[in-house]
Design an enzyme around this catalytic site. Structure first.
Site, mmCIF file in Angstrom:
data_model
loop_
_atom_site.group_PDB
_atom_site.id
_atom_site.type_symbol
_atom_site.label_atom_id
_atom_site.label_comp_id
_atom_site.label_asym_id
_atom_site.label_seq_id
_atom_site.Cartn_x
_atom_site.Cartn_y
_atom_site.Cartn_z
ATOM 1 N N ASP A 139 82.443 128.356 -47.262
ATOM 2 C CA ASP A 139 80.994 128.281 -47.481
ATOM 3 C C ASP A 139 80.581 128.543 -48.931
ATOM 4 O O ASP A 139 79.429 128.314 -49.302
ATOM 5 C CB ASP A 139 80.260 129.235 -46.520
ATOM 6 C CG ASP A 139 80.753 130.679 -46.611
ATOM 7 O OD1 ASP A 139 81.156 131.118 -47.700
ATOM 8 O OD2 ASP A 139 80.725 131.377 -45.573
ATOM 9 N N HIS A 149 91.159 127.729 -48.171
ATOM 10 C CA HIS A 149 90.909 126.611 -47.260
ATOM 11 C C HIS A 149 89.932 125.591 -47.827
ATOM 12 O O HIS A 149 89.360 124.806 -47.078
ATOM 13 C CB HIS A 149 90.416 127.134 -45.901
ATOM 14 C CG HIS A 149 91.471 127.879 -45.131
ATOM 15 N ND1 HIS A 149 91.185 128.692 -44.046
ATOM 16 C CD2 HIS A 149 92.811 127.934 -45.289
ATOM 17 C CE1 HIS A 149 92.311 129.198 -43.575
ATOM 18 N NE2 HIS A 149 93.313 128.765 -44.321
ATOM 19 N N CYS A 181 84.053 107.150 -50.345
ATOM 20 C CA CYS A 181 84.673 107.429 -51.642
ATOM 21 C C CYS A 181 84.019 106.515 -52.667
ATOM 22 O O CYS A 181 84.009 105.290 -52.490
ATOM 23 C CB CYS A 181 86.175 107.168 -51.572
ATOM 24 S SG CYS A 181 86.974 107.194 -53.199
ATOM 25 N N CYS A 202 86.970 103.840 -54.073
ATOM 26 C CA CYS A 202 87.587 102.743 -53.317
ATOM 27 C C CYS A 202 86.696 102.249 -52.176
ATOM 28 O O CYS A 202 87.015 101.248 -51.534
ATOM 29 C CB CYS A 202 88.956 103.180 -52.765
ATOM 30 S SG CYS A 202 88.827 104.365 -51.415
ATOM 31 N N GLU A 236 85.724 144.010 -33.952
ATOM 32 C CA GLU A 236 86.578 143.785 -32.778
ATOM 33 C C GLU A 236 88.027 144.103 -33.139
ATOM 34 O O GLU A 236 88.403 144.068 -34.306
ATOM 35 C CB GLU A 236 86.518 142.311 -32.344
ATOM 36 C CG GLU A 236 85.133 141.744 -32.143
ATOM 37 C CD GLU A 236 84.475 142.218 -30.867
ATOM 38 O OE1 GLU A 236 85.205 142.688 -29.977
ATOM 39 O OE2 GLU A 236 83.236 142.130 -30.776
ATOM 40 N N ALA A 277 81.203 144.062 -41.552
ATOM 41 C CA ALA A 277 81.471 144.046 -42.996
ATOM 42 C C ALA A 277 80.236 144.422 -43.801
ATOM 43 O O ALA A 277 80.323 145.180 -44.777
ATOM 44 C CB ALA A 277 81.941 142.644 -43.401
HETATM 45 C C1 BJW Z 1 83.010 140.206 -38.176
HETATM 46 C C2 BJW Z 1 81.632 140.213 -38.155
HETATM 47 C C3 BJW Z 1 80.993 141.010 -39.097
HETATM 48 C C4 BJW Z 1 82.302 138.856 -36.622
HETATM 49 N N1 BJW Z 1 81.720 141.732 -39.949
HETATM 50 N N2 BJW Z 1 83.714 140.930 -39.036
HETATM 51 C C5 BJW Z 1 102.611 130.432 -38.173
HETATM 52 C C6 BJW Z 1 102.463 130.832 -36.866
HETATM 53 C C7 BJW Z 1 101.688 130.083 -35.980
HETATM 54 C C8 BJW Z 1 101.077 128.910 -36.358
HETATM 55 C C9 BJW Z 1 101.226 128.510 -37.660
HETATM 56 C C10 BJW Z 1 101.988 129.265 -38.542
HETATM 57 N N3 BJW Z 1 101.949 128.638 -39.744
HETATM 58 C C11 BJW Z 1 101.178 127.538 -39.637
HETATM 59 C C12 BJW Z 1 100.731 127.418 -38.367
HETATM 60 C C13 BJW Z 1 99.834 126.339 -37.829
HETATM 61 C C14 BJW Z 1 98.365 126.583 -38.114
HETATM 62 C C15 BJW Z 1 97.910 127.871 -37.443
HETATM 63 O O1 BJW Z 1 97.750 128.904 -38.054
HETATM 64 N N4 BJW Z 1 97.634 127.800 -36.143
HETATM 65 C C16 BJW Z 1 97.165 128.963 -35.399
HETATM 66 C C17 BJW Z 1 95.744 128.698 -34.871
HETATM 67 C C18 BJW Z 1 98.129 129.232 -34.290
HETATM 68 N N5 BJW Z 1 98.095 126.644 -39.550
HETATM 69 C C19 BJW Z 1 97.953 125.548 -40.263
HETATM 70 O O2 BJW Z 1 98.017 124.431 -39.767
HETATM 71 C C20 BJW Z 1 97.700 125.704 -41.741
HETATM 72 N N6 BJW Z 1 98.527 124.839 -42.474
HETATM 73 C C21 BJW Z 1 99.820 125.086 -42.691
HETATM 74 O O3 BJW Z 1 100.326 126.149 -42.403
HETATM 75 O O4 BJW Z 1 100.507 124.044 -43.276
HETATM 76 C C22 BJW Z 1 101.928 124.053 -43.208
HETATM 77 C C23 BJW Z 1 102.319 123.834 -41.748
HETATM 78 C C24 BJW Z 1 101.745 122.828 -41.029
HETATM 79 C C25 BJW Z 1 102.102 122.631 -39.695
HETATM 80 C C26 BJW Z 1 103.020 123.481 -39.084
HETATM 81 C C27 BJW Z 1 103.575 124.525 -39.832
HETATM 82 C C28 BJW Z 1 103.225 124.701 -41.182
HETATM 83 C C29 BJW Z 1 96.274 125.290 -42.093
HETATM 84 C C30 BJW Z 1 95.248 126.168 -41.510
HETATM 85 C C31 BJW Z 1 93.869 125.626 -41.865
HETATM 86 C C32 BJW Z 1 92.750 126.370 -41.163
HETATM 87 N N7 BJW Z 1 91.546 125.642 -41.322
HETATM 88 C C33 BJW Z 1 90.319 126.190 -40.798
HETATM 89 C C34 BJW Z 1 89.224 125.121 -40.959
HETATM 90 C C35 BJW Z 1 88.852 124.989 -42.421
HETATM 91 C C36 BJW Z 1 87.849 123.934 -42.616
HETATM 92 C C37 BJW Z 1 86.544 124.230 -41.942
HETATM 93 O O5 BJW Z 1 85.960 125.313 -42.134
HETATM 94 O O6 BJW Z 1 86.066 123.375 -41.223
HETATM 95 O O7 BJW Z 1 89.981 127.398 -41.477
HETATM 96 S S1 BJW Z 1 90.425 126.691 -39.083
HETATM 97 C C38 BJW Z 1 89.369 128.074 -39.255
HETATM 98 O O8 BJW Z 1 90.121 129.291 -38.988
HETATM 99 C C39 BJW Z 1 88.980 128.128 -40.740
HETATM 100 C C40 BJW Z 1 89.069 129.590 -41.017
HETATM 101 O O9 BJW Z 1 89.193 129.819 -42.417
HETATM 102 C C41 BJW Z 1 90.258 130.022 -40.221
HETATM 103 C C42 BJW Z 1 90.330 131.503 -39.938
HETATM 104 O O10 BJW Z 1 89.262 131.913 -39.165
HETATM 105 P P1 BJW Z 1 88.603 133.348 -39.401
HETATM 106 O O11 BJW Z 1 87.985 133.378 -40.740
HETATM 107 O O12 BJW Z 1 89.571 134.399 -39.089
HETATM 108 O O13 BJW Z 1 87.412 133.286 -38.354
HETATM 109 P P2 BJW Z 1 87.400 133.659 -36.786
HETATM 110 O O14 BJW Z 1 86.195 133.044 -36.210
HETATM 111 O O15 BJW Z 1 88.690 133.374 -36.154
HETATM 112 O O16 BJW Z 1 87.250 135.237 -36.794
HETATM 113 C C43 BJW Z 1 86.072 135.872 -37.259
HETATM 114 C C44 BJW Z 1 86.285 137.353 -37.186
HETATM 115 O O17 BJW Z 1 85.126 137.977 -37.722
HETATM 116 C C45 BJW Z 1 86.454 137.891 -35.760
HETATM 117 O O18 BJW Z 1 87.581 138.762 -35.732
HETATM 118 C C46 BJW Z 1 85.177 138.711 -35.519
HETATM 119 O O19 BJW Z 1 85.398 139.876 -34.714
HETATM 120 C C47 BJW Z 1 84.812 139.103 -36.915
HETATM 121 N N8 BJW Z 1 83.404 139.388 -37.158
HETATM 122 N N9 BJW Z 1 81.188 139.399 -37.115
HETATM 123 C C48 BJW Z 1 83.077 141.691 -39.869
HETATM 124 N N10 BJW Z 1 79.613 141.092 -39.122
#
Ligand code: BJW
Length: 254
Positions: free
Chosen positions: A106, A121, A154, A157, A221, A237
């Site tokens: 964001d 990201h 784009c 292209c 959480e 936070a």
């Molecule tokens: C508060 C609050 C308040 C609420 N104060 N807190 C190893 C193990 C397992 C899987 C994998 C691995 N390595 C790679 C993978 C595959 C995959 C992955 O991780 N999958 C898992 C889901 C299982 N990862 C990938 O594919 C990554 N690429 C990669 O590793 O490439 C090499 C590769 C490829 C393929 C296979 C192996 C290797 C890329 C990951 C890209 C993530 N993209 C996104 C979307 C971005 C674009 C968009 O925004 O549209 O990124 S997904 C989404 O999740 C976004 C976020 O940045 C990301 C993390 O989410 P986040 O920030 O943690 O949010 P939430 O909603 O999950 O949690 C919010 C938290 O806030 C909660 O805990 C609340 O309690 C808390 N909260 N109010 C403080 N006021």
């Protein structure tokens, strides 16, 4: 907040040395930006895992762009909150060695004035050519809300443009990931507002601990990281960070 663990953490923040803060969607929740996996995180009942992939985009670019356009409008109307402001202040302190590593797209950390920011990201405010055409730069800024043409094209292209964010299955920007890994060599590592489910970002917490950092989680959480950190602080936070800031440096940041 006067518990000894908060006082001790504030003293560690005040003491300086290398501090790294990994942030996730929870940091922007108080700005009105929905988290991914929270109750408010669903857009039209689609989980992020179903929209944030190249396959979803190729199947239905209009639908995926509609999701991003909705988020761009929401974030454009949002303001950085107290959590962003405290982290920006820490990153700017002349005596500090503070790096912020964010998963958020964001750019609210940027708007709060954070320096030494690593964006893992990508950004909602940058576009890229879906075809990776030879004439387009890797990414280009586009702050327009709403976008005049949907789905956007784009300019080089004429093919489809995509948001310059990292989808599941895609590699993170190599320089950003290298900077983030380097930042795990720190004295204090805070994971704030992330579910710690998405890798490689989530793995940074364990990496920091292996490098000898004292690891702290701030989250209302319990998460995948809670059991593995040295200190898990339960709270929001935008509440906990200003409290720590006041304990560490004496003045409220607002
Ligand atoms: C508060 C609050 C308040 C609420 N104060 N807190 C190893 C193990 C397992 C899987 C994998 C691995 N390595 C790679 C993978 C595959 C995959 C992955 O991780 N999958 C898992 C889901 C299982 N990862 C990938 O594919 C990554 N690429 C990669 O590793 O490439 C090499 C590769 C490829 C393929 C296979 C192996 C290797 C890329 C990951 C890209 C993530 N993209 C996104 C979307 C971005 C674009 C968009 O925004 O549209 O990124 S997904 C989404 O999740 C976004 C976020 O940045 C990301 C993390 O989410 P986040 O920030 O943690 O949010 P939430 O909603 O999950 O949690 C919010 C938290 O806030 C909660 O805990 C609340 O309690 C808390 N909260 N109010 C403080 N006021």
């Amino acid at each position: 907040m006067k518990e000894p663990q908060h006082e001790a953490l504030a003293a560690a923040i005040r003491a300086g040395g290398a501090i790294t803060v990994l942030t996730g969607a929870g940091v922007s929740a108080a700005s009105g930006v929905p988290t991914f996996r929270g109750q408010d995180g669903l857009w039209r009942s689609f989980p992020a895992e179903q929209l944030a992939t190249a396959e979803a985009f190729d199947q239905d670019p209009a639908l995926v762009w509609e999701w991003y356009a909705w988020r761009r409008a929401l974030v454009a109307a949002a303001q950085p909150n107290a959590a962003h402001r405290v982290l920006a202040d820490w990153s700017c302190r002349p005596d500090a060695d503070v790096r912020i590593v964010t998963q958020n797209v964001d750019d609210l950390h940027v708007r709060a004035g954070t320096v030494r920011l690593v964006r893992l990201h990508g950004s909602l405010w940058e576009l890229a050519c879906r075809n990776r055409c030879a004439t387009a730069p890797p990414t280009w800024p586009d702050l327009r809300v709403p976008l005049p043409v949907m789905p956007p094209r784009c300019p080089h292209c004429g093919g489809l443009a995509r948001p310059a964010v990292v989808w599941f299955g895609e590699s993170l920007p190599a320089d950003a990931l290298a900077d983030a890994i380097d930042a795990t060599r720190c004295r204090l590592f805070l994971a704030v507002g992330t579910s710690a489910l998405v890798h490689p970002a989530a793995g940074l917490i364990g990496m920091a601990r292996e490098h000898g950092a004292f690891t702290v989680e701030i989250n209302p959480e319990t998460t995948a990281a809670s059991g593995g950190v040295d200190l898990a602080l339960t709270g929001r936070a935008e509440v906990v960070l200003p409290q720590l800031d006041e304990l560490a440096f004496g003045l409220p940041s607002d």
